[in-house]
Design a protein around this motif. Structure first.
Motif, PDB file in Angstrom:
ATOM      1  N   GLN A   1       2.095  14.369   5.175  1.00  0.00           N
ATOM      2  CA  GLN A   1       3.410  13.735   5.111  1.00  0.00           C
ATOM      3  C   GLN A   1       4.432  14.623   5.813  1.00  0.00           C
ATOM      4  O   GLN A   1       4.625  15.775   5.424  1.00  0.00           O
TER       5      GLN A   1
ATOM      6  N   THR B   1       4.184   5.399  -0.071  1.00  0.00           N
ATOM      7  CA  THR B   1       2.863   5.751  -0.595  1.00  0.00           C
ATOM      8  C   THR B   1       2.028   4.515  -0.857  1.00  0.00           C
ATOM      9  O   THR B   1       0.852   4.438  -0.458  1.00  0.00           O
TER      10      THR B   1
ATOM     11  N   ASP C   1      -1.307   3.633   1.318  1.00  0.00           N
ATOM     12  CA  ASP C   1      -2.567   3.537   0.574  1.00  0.00           C
ATOM     13  C   ASP C   1      -3.230   2.183   0.799  1.00  0.00           C
ATOM     14  O   ASP C   1      -4.458   2.092   0.939  1.00  0.00           O
TER      15      ASP C   1
ATOM     16  N   ARG D   1      -2.601  15.419  -0.431  1.00  0.00           N
ATOM     17  CA  ARG D   1      -1.442  14.852   0.255  1.00  0.00           C
ATOM     18  C   ARG D   1      -0.457  15.984   0.471  1.00  0.00           C
ATOM     19  O   ARG D   1      -0.372  16.908  -0.325  1.00  0.00           O
TER      20      ARG D   1
END
Length: 370
Positions: free
Chosen positions: A336, A345, A349, A369
């Motif tokens: 990120q 997110t 995902d 992450r």
């Protein structure tokens, strides 16, 4: 002519919309290819081959890779110098092929290519004769009777037939006719290309610039030389400046002033949204390199990290590998650039889950992450 004054956000939204990466998806593969004009046919398949990954990122899981294979077989689409293009677009290149190596004054490298071809004209004629009688054939099946070997400091050194075939493609004599495993097959161009009249070279260049701008949305008028598919667009479109970025741009005015609704997308490293790394850095302020050629210890994001788009921003990189033997899409990192919000997110995902579903693999999230 109006000089358009754009913010970086304006410019990014024009680029995302032009690349068919906003929330409204294209109708199908051929509509997508005809708008984008060209997709690089790179076979690297750490996740999926480039052309398939580009199609999936725009069409979603409704895209079936067999569609592309079928379109190449029936020659609705053709491969020209490593780029998949609609077959009708070949007419925009054949006039320049007939003029190879180009109009005077020639550059030193063009004259060197001309001299090398003349020295190996007997091999060229032998290849044409062999293809005429037995084609399509792989390069390994063609004779190498070159009197003067090709010298290079790169991978093409002494690859005489491959270099000769590339020149013969540029001259419009041979064409890529299909695949046998991972080998390209070559044939006489007259058997592959549609029988359509050439568009005169100056007109063809203008049309190609206009269509390239339509696909990019915003680009420089002039840029670094790129031998296959340029990143610049000449005088197509209208002039623009982008706040905070030096110099002048060309923009497709039809993409200005429209409402923008974006989405999440996982991009191939060879995607045209990010392929011009200078433009990517100027407009998206995104730090990215393809690291497959770096030693593993020097990689920041992974072997074939996928840039992550959310709305009009490039927000991170996905380090993932399709392990087909194990039947999994292994996620080794979601990098990120700034901490993702819950909405980002969730959207990212979902894209990762959809990618695994499209690949027919189970999802295995193995790491971090951040």
């Amino acid at each position: 002519m109006t000089l358009h004054e754009l913010s970086r956000a304006d410019a990014r939204r024009v680029a995302v919309r032009a690349q068919l990466l906003a929330d409204r998806r294209p109708a199908g593969l051929l509509d997508m290819l005809r708008h984008l004009t060209a997709v690089q046919h790179d076979q690297t398949a750490a996740v999926a081959p480039n052309a398939h990954l580009i199609a999936w990122s725009r069409l979603g899981s409704s895209y079936w890779p067999g569609e592309l294979a079928a379109a190449l077989r029936d020659r609705t689409l053709l491969e020209l110098r490593g780029m998949i293009r609609p077959s009708e677009d070949v007419a925009l290149y054949t006039a320049e092929m007939a003029e190879w190596p180009g109009p005077e004054p020639l550059r030193d490298w063009q004259r060197a290519n001309l001299r090398w071809l003349a020295a190996n004209d007997a091999c060229r004629l032998e290849i044409l004769d062999r293809l005429g009688s037995d084609g399509p054939l792989a390069a390994r099946d063609l004779p190498d009777s070159c009197a003067l070997p090709w010298r290079s400091s790169g991978w093409t050194n002494n690859r005489n037939v491959s270099v000769l075939l590339d020149i013969m493609v540029r001259r419009g004599e041979v064409a890529m006719a299909g695949w046998r495993g991972r080998d390209r097959l070559w044939d006489l161009a007259e058997r592959v290309y549609p029988d359509e009249p050439s568009v005169p070279a100056p007109q063809a260049r203008r049309i190609r610039d206009e269509r390239r701008l339509r696909a990019l949305g915003i680009a420089r008028a002039r840029g670094a030389e790129c031998g296959v598919e340029p990143n610049d667009v000449g005088e197509a479109g209208e002039p623009a400046v982008v706040d905070g970025v030096k110099g002048q741009w060309r923009v497709d005015p039809g993409l200005l002033g429209q409402p923008f609704s974006g989405r999440a997308a996982l991009l191939s490293p060879l995607d045209r949204l990010v392929f011009d790394r200078k433009r990517m850095a100027e407009l998206f302020e995104f730090d990215y390199q393809l690291e497959m050629y770096k030693p593993a210890a020097k990689r920041r994001w992974g072997y074939f990290a996928l840039p992550i788009l959310y709305g009009d921003r490039l927000v991170g990189k996905l380090d993932a590998t399709a392990d087909r033997e194990a039947g999994v899409l292994r996620v080794d990192g979601i990098h990120q650039d700034k901490p993702f919000s819950p909405a980002v997110t969730e959207a990212v995902d979902q894209e990762i889950k959809d990618l695994a579903h499209w690949l027919g693999l189970d999802l295995m999230v193995a790491t971090r992450r951040g």
